[in-house]
Each structure stands twice: as structure tokens, then as C-alpha cells.
Design a protein around this motif. Sequence first.
Motif, short mmCIF file in Angstrom:
data_model
loop_
_atom_site.label_atom_id
_atom_site.label_comp_id
_atom_site.label_asym_id
_atom_site.label_seq_id
_atom_site.Cartn_x
_atom_site.Cartn_y
_atom_site.Cartn_z
N VAL A 106 0.83 -1.21 0.00
CA VAL A 106 0.00 0.00 0.00
C VAL A 106 0.86 1.25 0.00
O VAL A 106 0.62 2.20 -0.76
CB VAL A 106 -0.96 -0.01 1.22
N ASN A 107 1.90 1.27 0.82
CA ASN A 107 2.75 2.46 0.91
C ASN A 107 3.59 2.67 -0.33
O ASN A 107 3.88 3.81 -0.71
CB ASN A 107 3.63 2.39 2.16
N ALA A 108 3.97 1.58 -0.99
CA ALA A 108 4.71 1.70 -2.25
C ALA A 108 3.84 2.36 -3.32
O ALA A 108 4.30 3.22 -4.08
CB ALA A 108 5.19 0.33 -2.73
N ARG A 109 2.58 1.98 -3.34
CA ARG A 109 1.65 2.59 -4.31
C ARG A 109 1.44 4.07 -4.00
O ARG A 109 1.45 4.92 -4.89
CB ARG A 109 0.31 1.84 -4.29
N LEU A 110 1.25 4.40 -2.71
CA LEU A 110 1.06 5.80 -2.32
C LEU A 110 2.29 6.64 -2.66
O LEU A 110 2.16 7.77 -3.15
CB LEU A 110 0.77 5.88 -0.82
N LYS A 111 3.47 6.10 -2.42
CA LYS A 111 4.70 6.81 -2.72
C LYS A 111 4.80 7.09 -4.23
O LYS A 111 5.18 8.19 -4.65
CB LYS A 111 5.92 6.01 -2.25
N ALA A 112 4.44 6.09 -5.04
CA ALA A 112 4.49 6.25 -6.50
C ALA A 112 3.51 7.33 -6.97
O ALA A 112 3.73 7.98 -8.00
CB ALA A 112 4.18 4.93 -7.18
#
Length: 247
Positions: A106-112
Amino acid sequence: MDKLLEIRNLHARIGDKEILKGIDLDILPGQVHAVMGPNGAGKSTLSAVLTGRPDYEVTEGSILYKGQDLLALSPEERAWAGIFLSFQYPIEIPGVTITAFMKAAVNARLKAQGKPEMKTGDFLKLMKEKMALVQMKPEFSKREVNVGFSGGEKKRNEIFQMALLEPALSILDETDSGLDVDALKIVADGVNTLRSPEKSAIIITHYHKLLEYVQPDVVHVLKAGRIVKTGGRELIDAIETKGFDQF
């Protein structure tokens, strides 16, 4: 309405073997498409190409996703853009809990997307809500990813991941293979619960059973690397009665 996915004249191979031989496919937001066909027809190759598996080479054609050239994106970028794949055989990840795994995703997607990471408390609250949505027991959050899971538990975990990540396009690649009726219903209930006007899905299968529980908007028959027939529910009934040789 703008198309979510637009595939034109798609050819793809693995090694020296050409598998996809000219696929044309349009998917609108909110639609569920079923892709049916015998073993070796190219169904799993289609999912591999859409998600960017590096061992498959696209030799001709184009894929637009939300108007963007999908083939120019890495597998990670495709996931961040909202494409999700439910595997036929989900792998085990010893030593990694479901909570840690999904928080990282989830956090990887938000960062992207240029957004701040979720605070731990907010993530755990969201995770609890999504687990309840797909009828997943809370204690599963502490278990290692798929380790010691039954077939049905692995499928429920896949649907939970889909619910948490909220993809625009979910691809279920023969996720019904080898499942009993109860596990099939887990998958179907999850897909039906998560259906919305904004979210689309591709269900890849050579069985009709799953499609008794999930009513697709469009059905395609894939044979020898090409879509040879497109229609509605009547195609599922025809396949059940006479098989794929009629096409």
C-alpha cells in the motif's frame, strides 16, 4: 465512455514460440470480462503480458491502459497504476506477515502517486475493514503470507489483497483451478463484493463453474492465440454443452 483497457493486434511470444497471434480487446470501467479457452490457448500469456512479465516478448500491437502506453511501464509501475493479478498458484513467503506485506504494498503505491505513507494506526483500521468485507478472520493478519494456508485460504487472501489495494483492473488468472465449491464461492463473493462502476476485472478460466457465481458482462473465447468469439452468457452455456471444438 473512455476505455479502461484497449488492446490492438497483440502478438507475443516466449522464446521462439509465438503464443498470442493478434488479440483485440476493449474493456470499459465497471465491466467484468471472462476469457475462456482450452489449455494452451494463450490465456495465461495474456495475463503475463498485461502485468509485464519479462520472459514474454510483445512482437507486435499495442496496449493502452487509461490512455497510457502500458507496454512502456515496468511491472511495478503497472501495479502502482492499478493493475492487480490474482495468481493461479499463490506463493508462500515465509517470515513475512500479511500485515507487513500489505503495508509495504500500500505504501509503495502511495509513494508512487506522490502521496504520504499511511500511518500505522490508519493502515490497521483499513486492513480490519477490508478483512471483514471479504470475511477473513482477523488473526490471519499475523500469519506468514500463504504459509500453511489451504487452497481456499490462499484464495481468500488474494481477494483480501485486491480489496485493500483497490485496483482499477483486476486479473484473475485461472484462480479457480483445482478449487472446491466452497473455495470457488470465496473467490466469487469477493469479486461480486468489490464490483463497482469504476473497477473492472478479467476472469481467465476454462471452467464454467466460477461464472455461475460471477456474472460477466462480456465473454470471449480464446483459441490458438486469438479471440475467436465474443458474446454473452450464451457462450458459457454453449461451451458447457459442446466444449471449445465448436469454435
